[in-house]
Design a protein around this motif. Structure first.
Motif, PDB file in Angstrom:
ATOM      1  N   GLU A   1      11.930  56.584  70.519  1.00 27.46           N
ATOM      2  CA  GLU A   1      11.997  55.543  71.552  1.00 27.46           C
ATOM      3  C   GLU A   1      11.222  54.300  71.144  1.00 27.46           C
ATOM      4  OE1 GLU A   1      10.784  57.280  75.255  1.00 27.46           O
ATOM      5  OE2 GLU A   1      12.186  58.953  75.075  1.00 27.46           O
ATOM      6  N   ILE A   2      11.486  53.826  69.905  1.00 26.71           N
ATOM      7  CA  ILE A   2      10.838  52.600  69.424  1.00 26.71           C
ATOM      8  C   ILE A   2      11.881  51.575  68.963  1.00 26.71           C
ATOM      9  CG2 ILE A   2       8.627  53.648  68.778  1.00 26.71           C
ATOM     10  CD1 ILE A   2       9.664  53.858  65.893  1.00 26.71           C
ATOM     11  N   THR A   3      13.124  51.741  69.400  1.00 28.81           N
ATOM     12  CA  THR A   3      14.192  50.830  68.972  1.00 28.81           C
ATOM     13  C   THR A   3      13.859  49.385  69.313  1.00 28.81           C
ATOM     14  OG1 THR A   3      15.834  52.579  69.274  1.00 28.81           O
ATOM     15  CG2 THR A   3      16.653  50.315  69.155  1.00 28.81           C
ATOM     16  N   GLU A   4      13.280  49.178  70.500  1.00 25.76           N
ATOM     17  CA  GLU A   4      12.973  47.811  70.932  1.00 25.76           C
ATOM     18  C   GLU A   4      11.791  47.205  70.171  1.00 25.76           C
ATOM     19  OE1 GLU A   4      10.319  50.477  73.381  1.00 25.76           O
ATOM     20  OE2 GLU A   4      12.377  50.544  72.585  1.00 25.76           O
TER      21      GLU A   4
ATOM     22  N   GLU B   1      18.124  56.412  63.494  1.00 28.48           N
ATOM     23  CA  GLU B   1      17.949  57.753  64.082  1.00 28.48           C
ATOM     24  C   GLU B   1      16.502  57.998  64.491  1.00 28.48           C
ATOM     25  OE1 GLU B   1      19.303  60.513  61.181  1.00 28.48           O
ATOM     26  OE2 GLU B   1      21.449  60.233  61.609  1.00 28.48           O
ATOM     27  N   ALA B   2      15.564  57.650  63.605  1.00 30.04           N
ATOM     28  CA  ALA B   2      14.150  57.873  63.900  1.00 30.04           C
ATOM     29  C   ALA B   2      13.691  57.003  65.067  1.00 30.04           C
ATOM     30  CB  ALA B   2      13.301  57.590  62.659  1.00 30.04           C
ATOM     31  N   ALA B   3      14.142  55.757  65.092  1.00 29.22           N
ATOM     32  CA  ALA B   3      13.743  54.840  66.164  1.00 29.22           C
ATOM     33  C   ALA B   3      14.247  55.326  67.516  1.00 29.22           C
ATOM     34  CB  ALA B   3      14.267  53.441  65.866  1.00 29.22           C
ATOM     35  N   GLU B   4      15.484  55.839  67.551  1.00 34.84           N
ATOM     36  CA  GLU B   4      16.037  56.345  68.803  1.00 34.84           C
ATOM     37  C   GLU B   4      15.301  57.595  69.273  1.00 34.84           C
ATOM     38  OE1 GLU B   4      20.158  56.880  67.982  1.00 34.84           O
ATOM     39  OE2 GLU B   4      20.666  54.742  68.198  1.00 34.84           O
ATOM     40  N   LEU B   5      15.005  58.500  68.333  1.00 29.62           N
ATOM     41  CA  LEU B   5      14.340  59.746  68.694  1.00 29.62           C
ATOM     42  C   LEU B   5      12.933  59.488  69.221  1.00 29.62           C
ATOM     43  CD1 LEU B   5      14.642  62.837  68.754  1.00 29.62           C
ATOM     44  CD2 LEU B   5      13.726  62.894  66.433  1.00 29.62           C
TER      45      LEU B   5
END
Length: 372
Positions: free
Chosen positions: A123-126, A117-121
């Motif tokens: 924008e650091i998923t990649e 959830e935090a990564a998506e919010l």
């Protein structure tokens, strides 16, 4: 509930240095409060006392319904984002985000969900499988913010988190942090945010309210626009706003026409009708006449006087014009592209006295904003 209340907080070090003086501030549940002031004004010390990283000499700190003077940092329901990121260099982003949750014995499913959830919010998923050394400063700061988010704290504490970033990244990150605050509020899970900075642009653009500090004491707590348009004293007037407010030494006098005016080096600047009654109470007082750069105009008017242009800074859509008037340097925001201005040339200037501020020379208080 995440209201933060500081009541008569003092910090006195062992060497006798009194860093924080009777600090009283109520931060509302879900509010974005910015502490701003020059270096050495004790804004970071105050934040560290809220976090539990500095002891409180006297006074009371409440976070929610809990008296927190002696509560350990880990039990205060806070998460802190530092200036230097403070990421573990040998861990991936995923591991950095998960570490605090693992130490709290959260389940693998819960950890995965929160990290995702935090990564998506943010924008650091990649970036989840990278290590800090493989990322830019802006990316590292987003990870540091994500590490605070996954803990789902009631209070976020930010200690000058953007000062290591370049100008473009600072703009991007302050918008991202503001958006995070708004999104948490809209989701029904508001978080109180306390943000320390020396950058008044960050303060004005991010805070619901701003607390201006000087030498460990509160100068004014107010909304960004009230701080700009209604500074309670000379310090706030000069600290908030860029370029800074112009200050001219003068004296309040009553003219032959029975009107109050400010006399500056033999020049009389009559006050508007709305300011007359208050100014009359300070008749014959030595004062500072304060004017924002946008309230000094080049051209002729009833109260115009002559000044020499000493420097012109072209900023694109506007220019900052430096003027010598009565031996003092003034800064004017000039937005007329049709008239070329040359250094060392003489021009008529006039002041928008409807927008002026008058500060008593002895107290430095704004006479048009009575203190309670």
């Amino acid at each position: 509930m995440a209201q933060v209340k500081l009541q008569n907080i003092n910090k006195i070090y062992k060497n006798g240095y009194h860093a924080v003086h009777d600090f009283c501030l109520d931060i509302k549940d879900g509010e974005f409060m910015v502490l701003v002031g020059p270096s050495g004004c004790a804004k970071s010390t105050t934040l560290r006392m809220i976090a539990g990283l500095e002891s409180i000499t006297s006074g009371d700190l409440h976070i929610g319904d809990k008296h927190c003077n002696s509560v350990l940092p880990k039990d205060r329901g806070i998460a802190m984002v530092f200036q230097n990121y403070a990421l573990y260099p040998h861990m991936t982003v995923r591991q950095n985000l998960a570490f605090g949750l693992e130490t709290r014995k959260k389940s693998k499913e819960e950890i995965h969900r929160r990290v995702t959830e935090a990564a998506e919010l943010l924008e650091i998923t990649e970036l989840l499988d990278r290590k800090p050394g493989q990322m830019s400063g802006g990316q590292c700061q987003r990870v540091a913010l994500g590490r605070a988010m996954v803990r789902k704290p009631e209070v976020f504490l930010f200690d000058e988190p953007l000062s290591n970033l370049d100008a473009k990244l600072r703009v991007s990150m302050r918008m991202r942090i503001s958006r995070l605050h708004d999104e948490l509020k809209q989701s029904g899970k508001p978080a109180t945010m306390i943000y320390v900075t020396h950058d008044q642009v960050e303060a004005l653009t991010m805070g619901d309210r701003i607390c201006v500090l000087n030498r460990g004491a509160i100068m004014q707590v107010d909304t960004p626009m009230n701080l700009y348009h209604k500074p309670v004293n000379k310090f706030v007037a000069e600290f908030i706003g860029s370029p800074t407010m112009n200050m001219l030494e003068g004296k309040l006098i009553k003219t032959e026409s029975n009107k109050m005016a400010v006399e500056v080096d033999g020049h009389l600047f009559e006050l508007p009708e709305a300011k007359q009654a208050r100014a009359e109470q300070y008749n014959s007082h030595e004062v500072f006449l304060g004017l924002r750069p946008e309230h000094i105009n080049i051209g002729e008017a009833s109260n115009s006087c002559e000044a020499k242009i000493t420097e012109v800074e072209e900023m694109g859509s506007e220019s900052f014009v430096y003027l010598n008037f009565a031996g003092k340097q003034l800064i004017c925001k000039y937005v007329n592209p049709d008239i070329a201005l040359c250094k060392q040339s003489m021009h008529q200037i006039y002041f928008n006295m409807d927008k002026c501020h008058i500060f008593d020379r002895s107290t430095e208080e704004n006479i048009f904003i009575p203190t309670e």
